[in-house]
Design an enzyme around this catalytic site. Structure first.
Site, mmCIF file in Angstrom:
data_model
loop_
_atom_site.group_PDB
_atom_site.id
_atom_site.type_symbol
_atom_site.label_atom_id
_atom_site.label_comp_id
_atom_site.label_asym_id
_atom_site.label_seq_id
_atom_site.Cartn_x
_atom_site.Cartn_y
_atom_site.Cartn_z
ATOM 1 C CE1 TYR A 163 -3.780 2.595 0.627
ATOM 2 C CE2 TYR A 163 -2.287 3.299 2.314
ATOM 3 C CZ TYR A 163 -3.472 3.537 1.377
ATOM 4 O OH TYR A 163 -4.323 4.611 1.740
ATOM 5 C CG ASP A 188 5.580 3.577 1.352
ATOM 6 O OD1 ASP A 188 6.045 4.542 2.189
ATOM 7 O OD2 ASP A 188 4.471 3.564 0.578
ATOM 8 C CE LYS A 194 0.674 4.464 8.387
ATOM 9 N NZ LYS A 194 0.778 3.854 7.050
HETATM 10 C C1 LIG Z 1 0.135 4.451 5.940
HETATM 11 C C2 LIG Z 1 0.885 4.254 4.762
HETATM 12 C C3 LIG Z 1 0.808 5.196 3.594
HETATM 13 C C4 LIG Z 1 -0.309 6.180 3.458
HETATM 14 O O1 LIG Z 1 0.174 6.971 4.480
HETATM 15 P P1 LIG Z 1 -1.147 8.172 4.902
HETATM 16 O O2 LIG Z 1 -0.615 8.990 5.841
HETATM 17 O O3 LIG Z 1 -2.258 7.066 5.385
HETATM 18 O O4 LIG Z 1 -1.700 8.879 3.487
HETATM 19 C C5 LIG Z 1 1.902 4.988 2.243
HETATM 20 N N1 LIG Z 1 2.471 3.963 2.447
HETATM 21 C C6 LIG Z 1 2.777 3.140 3.399
HETATM 22 C C7 LIG Z 1 3.618 1.845 3.343
HETATM 23 C C8 LIG Z 1 1.885 3.103 4.617
HETATM 24 O O5 LIG Z 1 1.989 2.285 5.551
#
Ligand SMILES: *Cc1c(COP(=O)(O)O)cnc(C)c1O
Length: 427
Positions: free
Chosen positions: A145, A240, A268
């Site tokens: 994701y 990511d 995060k």
């Molecule tokens: C949570 C997450 C996102 C998206 O971040 P948001 O702050 O929810 O937009 C993108 N990549 C990874 C790996 C994530 O865990």
């Protein structure tokens, strides 16, 4: 039975004015059924719902709360910052301090841009990758994701190497045509896409430890293989690390596995529970971002005083505790050993997978290495397990495809209570 009257009432009001009653889908408990708990407060490793029920929390706001809820240094940093104004839309010193900290902690980042969410970070990083390479295709992995930008709401089509298909209405076939999917931990499928799209791949984007299909670690050689294949092809490698950054090590998964990407996205943990994202990497790439270069990207609230204050308090706390990640890993190992023991006692097929403080329990026949394995796990058993655990005071992610998170606020006693609850829930 725990009382949830107030959550029921609030949810019935919420659904009248918000789609599904929530502001982000997984909160709605659709994957497990039932009514989502409305949370009134959190402290340390625990949350309290609107009916006064208390739970050991393993959602931890989906990752950001490395030191638990209402962590005093973060709370006081935010409070102090707010007293001097919440937003200026002009440069502030805290932005530099946070950028300096990120650059000093993350191996591959020489320059960084702050944004407001992980979605924004990854969306911007791939724009930069496309601009820098003059290529259009983004290669990602099934089950990973990267936020909800159009380019990532794409699943593998029937000819996965040659085209992708929108996984959400509203995403155009044109966008889908610029995204490809491969299988995690399978370099053969990556090679196929590179062969089918010779000279067209701008970047490979990967969660170096996949935490949005449960928890799937990279197998030995996988990240190294991606590094080599992208370098040979002239494509960029984007890690990511929105979830793994500052969670698995000070320098994220790239430090842990010793593989250096061209660009990294963060979110995060760097926001300490406030809305922050960031993307950064090699200076020669980041210098293409506006206003230094032509690649446009902006944000009214980017580098916001409250968010940067929270992030600084968070990274400061991480720096202050040299054995933080060892301690988190020990807690994780205790949970892993306990749950694995319970599965064996109860003769229940399952795989507890973990890297440091991130974990997932799959009710699967064997180890989960990629999305297809995760999708094949027993969802009905998870649904029952989730609700029993909730009854027993343990708040797990309400989906079989989400990672759980330990924080520095969780104690060995919390972990032992959780193992005991699991033993009962699986009886
Ligand atoms: C949570 C997450 C996102 C998206 O971040 P948001 O702050 O929810 O937009 C993108 N990549 C990874 C790996 C994530 O865990």
């Amino acid at each position: 039975m725990k009382r949830i009257e107030r959550s029921l009432t609030l949810f019935s009001r919420a659904v009248r004015v918000m789609p599904g009653g929530v502001n982000s889908p997984v909160r709605a408990f659709k994957a497990v059924g039932g009514t989502p708990l409305f949370i009134r407060s959190g402290r340390g490793a625990r949350v309290t719902d609107e009916d006064g029920g208390e739970y050991i929390d393993y959602v931890m706001s989906w990752g950001p709360l490395l030191f638990g809820h209402a962590y005093p240094p973060v709370v006081s940093a935010v409070r102090e910052a707010a007293l001097s104004g919440t937003s200026f839309g002009a440069p502030t010193e805290r932005e530099i301090l946070l950028a300096e900290k990120i650059v000093s902690m993350v191996p591959s980042i020489e320059k960084v841009r702050l944004v407001n969410s992980g979605t924004e970070a990854v969306m911007s990083a791939i724009r930069l990758a496309r601009a820098a390479t003059g290529r259009r295709i983004v290669l990602k992995f099934e089950g990973c994701y990267h936020g909800h930008a159009d380019s990532f709401l794409i699943k593998a089509g029937s000819g996965a190497a040659t085209f992708g298909e929108p996984s959400s209405p509203g995403v155009t076939p044109g966008t889908a045509a610029d995204t490809r999917n491969a299988d995690l931990n399978d370099l053969g499928t990556v090679k196929e896409v590179f062969k089918a799209c010779r000279g067209e791949i701008a970047c490979v984007v990967v969660e170096p430890v996949a935490g949005n299909m449960g928890l799937v670690p990279p197998e030995p050689g996988f990240l190294e293989g991606l590094r080599e294949m992208t370098a040979n092809d002239g494509a960029l490698l984007v890690f990511d690390e929105v979830m793994t950054g500052f969670r698995l090590a000070r320098g994220g998964a790239q430090e842990l596995f010793g593989v250096v990407p061209d660009l990294t996205t963060l979110g995060k943990v760097i926001g300490g529970g406030l809305p922050v994202g960031a993307y950064g990497g090699r200076a020669d790439l980041m210098e293409r971002i506006s206003p230094e270069g032509p690649v446009y990207q902006a944000g009214t609230l980017s580098g916001n005083p409250l968010a940067t204050a929270a992030g600084l308090a968070m990274l400061g706390a991480i720096e202050k505790e040299p054995d933080l990640y060892t301690r988190l890993d020990r807690l994780g190992a205790r949970l892993e050993a306990g749950i694995t023991r319970v599965l064996a006692e109860r003769k229940i097929p399952g795989s507890f997978q973990r890297v440091g403080s991130m974990f997932c329990l799959y009710f699967s026949r064997g180890r989960v290495r990629r999305w297809a394995d995760a999708a094949a796990a027993d969802r009905e058993r998870f649904r029952k397990f989730f609700h029993r655990m909730l009854e027993l005071g343990v708040y797990l992610a309400p989906s079989p495809f989400e990672a759980g998170f330990l924080s520095a606020a969780h104690t060995e006693a919390d972990v032992d209570l959780t193992i005991d609850a699991a033993r009962e829930a699986l009886s």
